[in-house]
Design an enzyme around this catalytic site. Structure first.
Site, PDB file in Angstrom:
ATOM      1  N   PRO A 205       0.837  -1.203   0.000  1.00  0.00           N
ATOM      2  CA  PRO A 205       0.000   0.000   0.000  1.00  0.00           C
ATOM      3  C   PRO A 205       0.874   1.257   0.000  1.00  0.00           C
ATOM      4  O   PRO A 205       1.542   1.555   0.977  1.00  0.00           O
ATOM      5  CB  PRO A 205      -0.813  -0.129   1.295  1.00  0.00           C
ATOM      6  N   ASP A 376       6.004   2.403   1.675  1.00  0.00           N
ATOM      7  CA  ASP A 376       5.201   1.215   1.929  1.00  0.00           C
ATOM      8  C   ASP A 376       4.522   1.389   3.283  1.00  0.00           C
ATOM      9  O   ASP A 376       5.173   1.366   4.325  1.00  0.00           O
ATOM     10  CB  ASP A 376       6.115  -0.011   1.934  1.00  0.00           C
ATOM     11  N   HIS A 377       3.189   1.568   3.266  1.00  0.00           N
ATOM     12  CA  HIS A 377       2.450   1.883   4.491  1.00  0.00           C
ATOM     13  C   HIS A 377       2.409   0.720   5.479  1.00  0.00           C
ATOM     14  O   HIS A 377       1.991   0.882   6.624  1.00  0.00           O
ATOM     15  CB  HIS A 377       1.020   2.312   4.141  1.00  0.00           C
ATOM     16  N   ARG A 378       2.843  -0.457   5.079  1.00  0.00           N
ATOM     17  CA  ARG A 378       2.866  -1.588   6.001  1.00  0.00           C
ATOM     18  C   ARG A 378       3.924  -1.398   7.085  1.00  0.00           C
ATOM     19  O   ARG A 378       3.790  -1.940   8.192  1.00  0.00           O
ATOM     20  CB  ARG A 378       3.133  -2.892   5.240  1.00  0.00           C
TER      21      ARG A 378
END
Length: 404
Positions: A205, A376-378
């Site tokens: 994401p 990367d929103h993780r």
């Protein structure tokens, strides 16, 4: 005892290779460790060494042919040895070629126009590497005498032709006709880009944050360095060093996602996106947090030159912890890049813009540059990304700190 020669895995993303050139022919005696072929991977052109000594009994994949990783490409054995069992069920891989597509059923096939990057008469046989060199130098392949199998034009033929100063005089005169089209095979690099970028956008994401930097201090700093040394410092050199320093302060950005945990790196192996005709390659400057600006300058020039000539070694394009993509030289003011997995972030750098800015309550002419972090929103949150960009901006606007 006969030995199979298999297509080696030359990069972490390679799935197939192309035989650019066989340096030995069937029946030649081969010594262990001798270079017998040139192979095109998705990152570089590499030399293939013979695993054993013997006679090159069979070339299974011809020049221009493709093979998956681990596929049989040749056999070395004794001159009178039976190699039929090793060839059982093996068919020679066809040479790469363009595939024509027809128009709608009621219409005749669409004519193929010559490519502006790869001029050819459509009949000349040439290796993929020769076609690429011809495209880069705008050479009409029909003018080049081939010395390869069945008169195929190979790399050394192009190099010999170009060494005689024949490139600009040999520009294809054939026009590109309106309303025509052609299908062009994807290069190994382009195939890898397509696969990895699709995986990145569908599994990681993404989010994006942009910051604008006052570049006047960096401009002055660069001019001063270049005036008193033989170093030709570039803005990319400064950005790399500043990014490495900011990553050391923000290890969550210098990280990779591992499913149930993240790995944060306390070193900055920075990949630099380099554009080529057939795609993008990312050579890596390792341990940038430890290097001085002159080291970064020298190593970057060398890596970029060898990346464009496809001479990088595997360890020079694998293992990055973060990537920088700079399109400023093309006049692009701002853009967002796609994260290059397994990295957690990539920095997109725009051009330096001259415009009115407010300083100390007064409107003056200034120079600014926008940088966009794709994350990367993780593993990276908005506030973490913002702190990284804040630190990067502070360092860029105080470049003297980079030499302390």
């Amino acid at each position: 005892m006969a030995t199979k020669i298999m297509m080696p895995k030359l990069s972490d993303t390679m799935e197939e290779g192309v035989i650019l050139k066989w340096l030995r022919k069937e029946g030649d005696k081969i010594k262990q460790g001798e270079i017998i072929a040139e192979i095109e991977s998705d990152k570089a052109d590499m030399e293939l060494e013979a695993y054993d000594s013997g006679v090159l009994r069979k070339i299974v994949v011809p020049e221009g042919g493709k093979s998956p990783i681990g596929g049989l490409i040749a056999i070395i054995g004794e001159a009178d040895e039976d190699i039929a069992p090793l060839l059982s069920g093996t068919a020679p891989a066809p040479a790469t070629k363009k595939t024509e597509k027809s128009a709608a059923p009621s219409a005749p096939p669409v004519p193929q126009a010559p490519s502006p990057n790869q001029p050819t008469d459509g009949k000349t046989k040439a290796s993929p590497l020769a076609r690429r060199l011809a495209g880069e130098n705008r050479v009409d392949l029909s003018r080049v005498q081939g010395s390869g199998p069945q008169g195929r034009v190979i790399k050394r033929d192009l190099e010999s032709y170009l060494s005689k100063g024949a490139s600009t005089s040999a520009i294809s005169a054939k026009p590109i006709l309106p309303g025509t089209a052609e299908d062009v095979d994807l290069s190994p690099i382009r195939k890898t880009i397509a696969k990895r970028m699709t995986e990145s956008k569908t599994t990681a994401p993404h989010f994006y944050e942009t910051i604008e930097v006052d570049m006047d201090p960096a401009i002055t700093f660069r001019e001063q360095i270049n005036a008193v040394t033989e170093l030709k410092l570039s803005f990319t050199d400064i950005i790399i060093k500043a990014t490495a320093a900011a990553l050391m302060k923000n290890p969550q950005v210098n990280a990779t996602y591992l499913g149930d945990k993240m790995r944060q790196f306390h070193f900055a192996h920075i990949g630099i996106a380099v554009a080529m005709e057939e795609g993008l390659v990312t050579p890596i400057l390792k341990n940038c947090e430890q290097k001085k600006l002159d080291q970064i300058n020298n190593e970057l020039r060398d890596l970029v030159d060898r990346a464009r000539s496809r001479k990088l070694k595997p360890d020079e394009y694998t293992g990055a912890t973060f990537t920088i993509s700079n399109l400023g030289m093309f006049g692009v003011e701002q853009f967002a890049a796609i994260v290059n997995p397994p990295e957690g972030g990539i920095l997109a750098v725009g051009t330096i813009v001259e415009k009115p800015v407010v300083k100390s309550g007064h409107i003056v002419v200034g120079h600014t540059m926008k940088m966009t972090l794709s994350a990367d929103h993780r593993i990276i949150d908005g506030a973490v990304a913002a702190r990284f960009l804040q630190d990067l901006k502070k360092i860029m606007e105080n470049p003297a700190s980079l030499v302390l």
